[in-house]
Design an enzyme around this catalytic site. Structure first.
Site, PDB file in Angstrom:
ATOM      1  N   SER A 130       0.827  -1.202   0.000  1.00 17.48           N
ATOM      2  CA  SER A 130       0.000   0.000   0.000  1.00 17.48           C
ATOM      3  C   SER A 130       0.860   1.250   0.000  1.00 17.48           C
ATOM      4  CB  SER A 130      -0.926  -0.006   1.222  1.00 17.48           C
ATOM      5  OG  SER A 130      -1.764   1.120   1.216  1.00 17.48           O
ATOM      6  N   TRP A 178       2.439   1.636  -3.428  1.00 12.04           N
ATOM      7  CA  TRP A 178       1.400   2.030  -4.382  1.00 12.04           C
ATOM      8  C   TRP A 178       1.127   3.531  -4.306  1.00 12.04           C
ATOM      9  CZ3 TRP A 178      -3.846   3.364  -2.950  1.00 12.04           C
ATOM     10  CH2 TRP A 178      -4.717   3.515  -4.036  1.00 12.04           C
ATOM     11  N   HIS A 179       1.182   4.090  -3.097  1.00  8.56           N
ATOM     12  CA  HIS A 179       0.957   5.525  -2.947  1.00  8.56           C
ATOM     13  C   HIS A 179       2.126   6.343  -3.484  1.00  8.56           C
ATOM     14  CE1 HIS A 179      -2.323   4.397  -0.171  1.00  8.56           C
ATOM     15  NE2 HIS A 179      -2.800   5.597  -0.444  1.00  8.56           N
ATOM     16  N   GLY A 180       3.346   5.854  -3.325  1.00  5.57           N
ATOM     17  CA  GLY A 180       4.504   6.602  -3.802  1.00  5.57           C
ATOM     18  C   GLY A 180       5.756   6.222  -3.037  1.00  5.57           C
TER      19      GLY A 180
END
Length: 510
Positions: free
Chosen positions: A353, A356-358
């Site tokens: 997660s 995935w966000h950065g």
């Protein structure tokens, strides 16, 4: 088109990009009403409509043409990889391909981040659905069985699915099976193919009523954020006046800042939800009074987040579709067959997660800390909750009410603490923010984990066993007393355990 939005942005004190994004959210409402009027007998027109509207959002309005090229690279790559690779590694190869595309440097890296994140969920889910469609039915769970893809889509179908316009910018994503049910209208029908209630229209009534209520709610949250965020925000610890407050006052005010910060996400997701409902997606049946329900497109449940009974309910109510993606495409997939997911699965899911966000350090601080919070919350629920639950049929006890209130307070404190790095992103700012609040989140979670791993779990388990034995003993006394006192042929009556215990104590006292 910036010239059209610049005057409005100047009058509102917002950036042009923000105004353009809100414009896309709102124009999706009338476009959704047009989409649903395309007959189910013309599915290709619906796919083309999705592609054209999404292209309109991304190129002339948001001006990210190279970002569209990046999305197309992910889409075409997934389409051909999922079709040609038949082995069990196919979904992971698709995942690696999309991650590589996300990390490519483009002129609009920042602007295209949101759509690329949504596309990542959509395409990786599709890959797993195709993989599940090739597996034996008996190996699939309920979700996998419902979402599996057994007939590979045409390229136009796949493009329409990928560019489903209401969710293209900020989500929620929609899986391929649900998208095709929306296209052919079977979303509104039972297994037998008949309408759920007699109606002249295949589409249930009440869709517009729910959708435009969502629009008003989204605009309300947007207004709260615009008005209050300049003063009450996650970086409030940097302001001189805030530093004059004592620790208790800082922590208390910080909780309100957390609510204000979340209003931005409430606004975006609820506005998008309304537009999705207008296209016909999200129908979940009818309530007892016959009104249609449209809860399938929800990405956030406000009350469960601001007043959560526990951390699990909060997580399940925030960014709902992303949680489904992480659970179905990561959490369950990294767990060996026949084993239950544990801390390792939770940590890998949290790291996924974050990635995935950065790549900002704040994301990793939030999600790694969140994994420890999840573990501590699970141990608390397993250890303490059985000790305060009233017997079946008995009224709620004071202990259970206190447990619920403490659960809500602790959850709110921890979610706002954990979310700070997610908003601040910078490592130094995040650590400085946590320091200004006395590191209270680490004290809460750390002390809980030390307690449980230092023997607390075993101690609570023994208390639960003693409580069960006590309840069984009281039950036997009640059975014997009723059996001795009742008239032959009359039914046996077992009073609640509290009444039985009180009666037994009174007898012994006399």
């Amino acid at each position: 088109m910036d010239a059209l939005f610049a005057p409005l942005a100047s009058s509102l004190g917002a950036s042009v990009d923000q105004v353009k994004l809100i414009f896309c959210f709102l124009i999706a409402y009338p476009l959704g009403s047009l989409f649903i009027r395309i007959p189910a007998s013309q599915p290709n027109f619906k796919h083309i409509f999705n592609v054209l509207v999404s292209t309109f959002f991304l190129i002339p309005v948001l001006r990210v043409p190279f970002g569209v090229v990046q999305l197309l690279a992910s889409i075409f790559g997934t389409y051909f990889l999922a079709a040609r690779i038949k082995g069990p590694n196919m979904p992971w190869i698709v995942f690696a391909h999309i991650i590589r595309a996300m990390n490519e440097t483009t002129l609009e890296t920042f602007e295209i981040t949101g759509p690329q994140m949504v596309m990542t969920m959509k395409l990786t889910t599709f890959a797993w659905n195709v993989f599940d469609g090739r597996r034996p039915v008996e190996d699939l769970d309920k979700w996998q069985l419902q979402k599996r893809v057994t007939k590979y889509p045409t390229l136009l179908e796949f493009l329409g699915f990928s560019f489903y316009f209401p969710g293209i910018l900020v989500g929620p994503y929609i899986d391929y099976a649900s998208y095709m049910f929306l296209i052919d209208g079977s979303l509104f029908k039972t297994v037998s193919g008949e309408a759920k209630i007699p109606s002249k229209r295949a589409i249930p009534n009440g869709r517009k009523r729910v959708a435009y209520r969502k629009m008003l709610s989204g605009l309300l949250f947007l207004g709260i954020f615009v008005v209050l965020d300049p003063k009450f925000h996650y970086g409030i610890f940097r302001t001189p006046w805030f530093l004059t407050l004592n620790l208790f006052q800082r922590i208390t005010l910080f909780q309100f800042c957390g609510f204000v910060g979340r209003c931005k996400y409430y606004a975006a997701w609820i506005l998008t939800e309304g537009a999705i409902i207008l296209t016909g997606y999200g129908f979940t049946g009818y309530n007892p009074s016959g009104e249609s329900l449209w809860e399938g497109a929800a990405n956030v449940r406000f009350l469960n987040i601001e007043f959560p009974p526990n951390f699990k309910v909060l997580l399940d109510s925030w960014n709902i579709n992303t949680n489904v993606w992480l659970r179905e495409c990561v959490y369950k997939r990294v767990t060996s067959k026949g084993k239950k997911p544990g801390f390792k699965s939770s940590m890998l899911t949290s790291l996924t997660s974050a990635f995935w966000h950065g790549i900002a350090p704040g994301y990793y601080l939030t999600f790694v800390f969140g994994a420890f919070v999840t573990t501590a919350a699970r141990l608390c629920r397993v250890g303490f909750r059985p000790l305060v639950l009233p017997p079946p049929g008995a009224p709620t006890t004071i202990a259970k009410r206190v447990y619920d209130i403490l659960g809500t307070v602790v959850t709110i404190l921890l979610v706002n603490y954990a979310a700070m790095p997610f908003i601040l992103l910078d490592l130094k700012d995040s650590l400085d923010g946590w320091r200004q609040f006395g590191w209270y989140g680490f004290w809460m979670v750390g002390s809980a984990l030390v307690f449980f791993f230092a023997g607390g779990s075993q101690y609570l388990h023994r208390l639960q066993k003693q409580r069960e034995k006590s309840a069984e003993s009281m039950g036997r006394i009640v059975d014997e007393k009723n059996e001795m006192s009742r008239t032959p042929g009359t039914p046996l009556v077992v009073p609640p355990l509290e009444n039985a215990a009180a009666e037994l104590l009174l007898k012994e006292h006399n």
